[in-house]
Design an enzyme around this catalytic site. Structure first.
Site, PDB file in Angstrom:
ATOM      1  N   TYR A 126     -12.355  -1.563  -4.024  1.00 30.58           N
ATOM      2  CA  TYR A 126     -12.932  -1.750  -2.683  1.00 30.58           C
ATOM      3  C   TYR A 126     -14.460  -1.657  -2.691  1.00 30.58           C
ATOM      4  CZ  TYR A 126      -8.433  -1.780  -0.192  1.00 30.58           C
ATOM      5  OH  TYR A 126      -7.192  -2.106   0.304  1.00 30.58           O
ATOM      6  N   LYS A 153       0.818  -1.211   0.000  1.00 29.65           N
ATOM      7  CA  LYS A 153       0.000   0.000   0.000  1.00 29.65           C
ATOM      8  C   LYS A 153       0.863   1.276   0.000  1.00 29.65           C
ATOM      9  CE  LYS A 153      -4.067  -2.143   2.162  1.00 29.65           C
ATOM     10  NZ  LYS A 153      -5.080  -2.050   3.256  1.00 29.65           N
ATOM     11  N   HIS A 192      -2.172  -5.441   1.457  1.00 30.67           N
ATOM     12  CA  HIS A 192      -3.496  -6.020   1.198  1.00 30.67           C
ATOM     13  C   HIS A 192      -3.320  -7.472   0.776  1.00 30.67           C
ATOM     14  CE1 HIS A 192      -7.480  -6.735  -0.543  1.00 30.67           C
ATOM     15  NE2 HIS A 192      -6.824  -7.359  -1.497  1.00 30.67           N
TER      16      HIS A 192
HETATM   17  N1  UDP Z   1      -9.943  -0.449   7.129  1.00 30.02           N
HETATM   18  C1  UDP Z   1     -10.081   0.729   7.858  1.00 30.02           C
HETATM   19  N2  UDP Z   1     -10.856   0.713   8.996  1.00 30.02           N
HETATM   20  C2  UDP Z   1     -11.487  -0.417   9.445  1.00 30.02           C
HETATM   21  C3  UDP Z   1     -11.355  -1.599   8.699  1.00 30.02           C
HETATM   22  C4  UDP Z   1     -10.576  -1.582   7.549  1.00 30.02           C
HETATM   23  O1  UDP Z   1      -9.531   1.753   7.480  1.00 30.02           O
HETATM   24  O2  UDP Z   1     -12.171  -0.360  10.481  1.00 30.02           O
HETATM   25  C5  UDP Z   1      -9.132  -0.449   5.898  1.00 30.02           C
HETATM   26  C6  UDP Z   1      -7.784  -1.171   6.053  1.00 30.02           C
HETATM   27  O3  UDP Z   1      -6.817  -0.491   5.243  1.00 30.02           O
HETATM   28  C7  UDP Z   1      -8.121  -2.547   5.510  1.00 30.02           C
HETATM   29  C8  UDP Z   1      -9.087  -2.214   4.373  1.00 30.02           C
HETATM   30  O4  UDP Z   1      -9.856  -1.123   4.874  1.00 30.02           O
HETATM   31  O5  UDP Z   1      -6.966  -3.242   5.078  1.00 30.02           O
HETATM   32  C9  UDP Z   1     -10.019  -3.338   3.955  1.00 30.02           C
HETATM   33  O6  UDP Z   1     -10.699  -3.809   5.099  1.00 30.02           O
HETATM   34  P1  UDP Z   1     -10.870  -5.367   5.387  1.00 30.02           P
HETATM   35  O7  UDP Z   1     -11.886  -5.516   6.467  1.00 30.02           O
HETATM   36  O8  UDP Z   1     -11.132  -6.087   4.097  1.00 30.02           O
HETATM   37  O9  UDP Z   1      -9.444  -5.784   5.991  1.00 30.02           O
HETATM   38  P2  UDP Z   1      -8.264  -6.690   5.369  1.00 30.02           P
HETATM   39  O10 UDP Z   1      -8.911  -7.791   4.558  1.00 30.02           O
HETATM   40  O11 UDP Z   1      -7.415  -5.764   4.522  1.00 30.02           O
HETATM   41  O12 UDP Z   1      -7.528  -7.210   6.561  1.00 30.02           O
HETATM   42 MG    MG Z   2     -10.291  -7.633   3.037  1.00 33.73          MG
END
Ligand code: UDP
Ligand code: MG
Length: 139
Positions: A49, A9, A115
């Protein structure tokens, strides 16, 4: 053999950690099938996203993901999806174990350095979002 999709990222690229993260990928035994650097537009980040469009953090996440260049990658290996998620650690970098990538290079729940796809269906969608069949043929 399984493939997953990974991103270094903007926070980690800007901090100069891309090389260290790729080294950790290769040390883990995952194969780097394809990689490219790009700077996402707002529309591209929103598309990537899309599943999170109703979440409260969506706008801030899109701003973060477009603030600078990223490295998009396809990784391959037995159980690659799980292995890459384990290497990254949990979403919240402040709670991630120090030996994980997010624990090492991330700084918050949003700015978490990497990610990774969470399931075979999302891996297929995300690989296709960033890489064409032509770019992956015979790799
Ligand atoms: N994210 C955030 N706040 C939250 C949850 C997620 O800013 O409360 C961001 C974070 O960068 C995360 C991305 O959104 O990696 C996608 O969220 P996800 O729940 O899919 O998490 P991941 O699969 O990346 O662990
Ligand atoms: Mg995710």
């Amino acid at each position: 053999m399984e493939r997953t999709f990974a991103i270094i990222k903007p926070d980690a690229v800007a901090a100069g950690h891309a090389g260290a993260i790729i080294a950790r990928i290769q040390d883990s035994g995952l194969r780097l099938v394809a990689a490219k650097t790009l700077h996402l537009t707002k529309a591209q980040a929103e598309g990537f996203y899309y599943v999170h469009r109703e979440r409260p953090f969506f706008g801030s996440l899109v701003t973060f993901m477009t603030e600078g260049p990223i490295v998009a990658m396809v990784l391959e290996g037995e159980g690659a999806i799980r292995r890459w998620r384990d290497l990254m650690g949990p979403t919240d970098a402040t709670k991630a174990p120090k030996d994980t990538l997010r624990g090492t290079f991330g700084t918050s729940i949003e700015r978490n350095a990497t990610h990774g796809s969470d399931a075979p269906e999302t891996a297929a969608y995300e690989i296709g979002f960033f890489f064409s069949g032509l770019e992956l043929a015979d790799l």
